[in-house]
Design an enzyme around this catalytic site. Structure first.
Site, PDB file in Angstrom:
ATOM      1  N   LYS A 151      -3.934  -5.635   9.239  1.00  0.00           N
ATOM      2  CA  LYS A 151      -3.997  -6.004   7.831  1.00  0.00           C
ATOM      3  C   LYS A 151      -2.886  -6.978   7.442  1.00  0.00           C
ATOM      4  O   LYS A 151      -3.105  -7.904   6.650  1.00  0.00           O
ATOM      5  CB  LYS A 151      -3.937  -4.754   6.948  1.00  0.00           C
ATOM      6  CG  LYS A 151      -5.219  -3.948   6.955  1.00  0.00           C
ATOM      7  CD  LYS A 151      -5.160  -2.797   5.966  1.00  0.00           C
ATOM      8  CE  LYS A 151      -6.494  -2.059   5.902  1.00  0.00           C
ATOM      9  NZ  LYS A 151      -6.476  -0.920   4.969  1.00  0.00           N
ATOM     10  N   GLY A 158      -6.245  -1.703  -0.708  1.00  0.00           N
ATOM     11  CA  GLY A 158      -6.970  -2.165  -1.881  1.00  0.00           C
ATOM     12  C   GLY A 158      -6.086  -2.650  -2.996  1.00  0.00           C
ATOM     13  O   GLY A 158      -6.382  -3.651  -3.649  1.00  0.00           O
ATOM     14  N   CYS A 191     -14.768   6.762   1.623  1.00  0.00           N
ATOM     15  CA  CYS A 191     -13.567   5.934   1.541  1.00  0.00           C
ATOM     16  C   CYS A 191     -12.947   6.137   0.170  1.00  0.00           C
ATOM     17  O   CYS A 191     -13.538   5.789  -0.849  1.00  0.00           O
ATOM     18  CB  CYS A 191     -13.907   4.457   1.748  1.00  0.00           C
ATOM     19  SG  CYS A 191     -12.452   3.378   1.727  1.00  0.00           S
ATOM     20  N   CYS A 234      19.146  11.344  -4.476  1.00  0.00           N
ATOM     21  CA  CYS A 234      18.727  11.256  -5.879  1.00  0.00           C
ATOM     22  C   CYS A 234      19.765  11.916  -6.776  1.00  0.00           C
ATOM     23  O   CYS A 234      20.142  11.362  -7.817  1.00  0.00           O
ATOM     24  CB  CYS A 234      17.357  11.908  -6.063  1.00  0.00           C
ATOM     25  SG  CYS A 234      16.760  11.928  -7.772  1.00  0.00           S
ATOM     26  N   CYS A 242      11.317  14.207  -7.516  1.00  0.00           N
ATOM     27  CA  CYS A 242      11.670  14.967  -8.721  1.00  0.00           C
ATOM     28  C   CYS A 242      10.463  15.687  -9.294  1.00  0.00           C
ATOM     29  O   CYS A 242      10.562  16.800  -9.797  1.00  0.00           O
ATOM     30  CB  CYS A 242      12.252  14.039  -9.786  1.00  0.00           C
ATOM     31  SG  CYS A 242      13.937  13.479  -9.462  1.00  0.00           S
ATOM     32  N   ASN A 262       4.126   1.885  11.364  1.00  0.00           N
ATOM     33  CA  ASN A 262       4.127   3.027  10.460  1.00  0.00           C
ATOM     34  C   ASN A 262       5.563   3.320  10.037  1.00  0.00           C
ATOM     35  O   ASN A 262       6.410   3.645  10.864  1.00  0.00           O
ATOM     36  CB  ASN A 262       3.507   4.240  11.174  1.00  0.00           C
ATOM     37  CG  ASN A 262       3.368   5.443  10.261  1.00  0.00           C
ATOM     38  OD1 ASN A 262       3.862   5.458   9.142  1.00  0.00           O
ATOM     39  ND2 ASN A 262       2.679   6.467  10.744  1.00  0.00           N
ATOM     40  N   ASN A 315      -0.897   7.887   0.797  1.00  0.00           N
ATOM     41  CA  ASN A 315      -0.632   9.252   1.250  1.00  0.00           C
ATOM     42  C   ASN A 315       0.781   9.664   0.851  1.00  0.00           C
ATOM     43  O   ASN A 315       1.668   8.833   0.626  1.00  0.00           O
ATOM     44  CB  ASN A 315      -0.816   9.388   2.768  1.00  0.00           C
ATOM     45  CG  ASN A 315       0.147   8.503   3.548  1.00  0.00           C
ATOM     46  OD1 ASN A 315       1.270   8.891   3.840  1.00  0.00           O
ATOM     47  ND2 ASN A 315      -0.286   7.290   3.870  1.00  0.00           N
TER      48      ASN A 315
END
Length: 346
Positions: free
Chosen positions: A71, A27, A193, A251, A172, A94, A127
């Site tokens: 997509k 989206g 959805c 990091c 973090c 993925n 996710n």
């Protein structure tokens, strides 16, 4: 080109030289890719592994006849028809699997028009696992990226700029749900959805691409974090510094490199300008200016990390009263007859 004609951007044609990776063509990602295509971006790298479904028709991008296509393939066909000058690179896999993650890092490292690193990565996934994969790759490569998302209730969202070492990465400050040890998969509900309101996704996509243009073309102020809550029309902003004890070793390494770069910069000497007293040649009435601004009090901290949003004004003290004659002492219970007798005896 209006940005150039209005003097906001010096060289808008430079946008044709930039390459942007969009991870997640749902989206938010699909609309962001369309906006960048219409803006004339040089190259787009699209990453997703889902297929277009009829349930996706509440989005602003996909069409019913594209159902069943991946997509990225459906997005590429639409984007090429909008602006054939944009180079579109599609990857239908993925990114969280081991083999695909290595390839994903390779495309970020050498996916630009000149086979160098891409100029920016846009995270539009839904996710935590995919966000952490992007975070890990960008921390290792020192790649600047934008994280974005829409809440499951579909009425709020956010965007967040991540510059490894300078600003907080996704590890973090993990989301409260993840930090609490709750599996985000348990939050999914059958037949629902998440983030399916096209208006909210359009707003978040617009904010994301607007700041992408500001970052690439170097105009305005690029937000560090910008939220959106449609229920109150509230747009919170803030800046988060990296966590020195972040779980991501890359990091922490980028933080050390950033601190070393800052320490190596020459320090600018601050020269205080001498304030000259204004002297009027003629001040017949003796008028002078007095600063009556009250100094601001420091914010009161209730507990560590919690502060008052505002403070209530203290009530004004009561006005001084005029001295009144002392009232007669009524504690003496002497009767009127006794007082008369005392007066007669004087």
């Amino acid at each position: 080109m209006a940005l150039k004609r209005m003097g906001i951007v010096d060289n808008y044609e430079q946008i044709r030289e930039f390459a942007v990776a969009v991870v997640g063509v749902g989206g938010v990602g699909s609309v962001a890719a369309e906006m960048l295509t219409r803006c004339g971006i040089g190259k787009l790298l699209l990453f997703d592994y889902d297929k277009v479904e009829l349930a996706n028709m509440n989005r602003l991008f996909y069409q019913p006849h594209q159902a069943g296509l991946s997509k990225v393939e459906a997005a590429a066909r639409t984007l090429v028809s909008i602006n054939p000058d944009v180079t579109i690179e599609c990857h239908n896999y993925n990114i969280t699997t081991v083999d695909n993650f290595d390839h994903f890092m390779g495309r970020i490292r050498s996916g630009s028009l000149t086979d160098g690193p891409v100029d920016l990565v846009l995270s539009c996934v839904d996710n935590f696992e995919a966000r952490m994969a992007i975070n890990t790759a960008c921390n290792e490569l020192g790649q600047t990226w934008f994280e974005s998302g829409v809440a499951e209730n579909a009425v709020s969202g956010h965007i967040q700029l991540v510059i490894p070492g300078e600003l907080a990465c996704f590890a973090c400050a993990p989301p409260l749900i993840v930090a609490s040890g709750i599996d985000e998969k348990t939050l999914k509900r059958d037949g629902v959805c998440a983030a399916s309101l096209p208006t909210t996704m359009g707003v978040v996509s617009g904010l994301l691409v607007q700041n992408t243009l500001k970052y690439l073309l170097k105009f305005g102020n690029v937000t560090h974090y910008l939220g959106y809550s449609s229920l109150q029309d509230f747009f919170p902003t803030m800046s988060m510094k990296p966590n020195p004890s972040c779980d991501d070793s890359y990091c922490r390494q980028r933080q050390k490199e950033y601190q070393e770069r800052e320490a190596a910069k020459p320090k600018e000497e601050v020269v205080e300008e001498e304030k000259k007293e204004v002297v009027h040649e003629d001040n017949e009435w003796g008028i002078s200016l007095v600063d009556e601004t009250a100094p601001e009090e420091p914010e009161k901290e209730l507990v560590q990390g919690v502060r008052l949003a505002y403070s209530r004004d203290e009530p004004a003290p009561p006005p001084p009263t005029v001295d009144a004659p002392a009232a007669a002492d009524t504690s003496d219970q002497t009767s009127l007859d006794d007082l008369r007798a005392q007066m007669m005896a004087l």
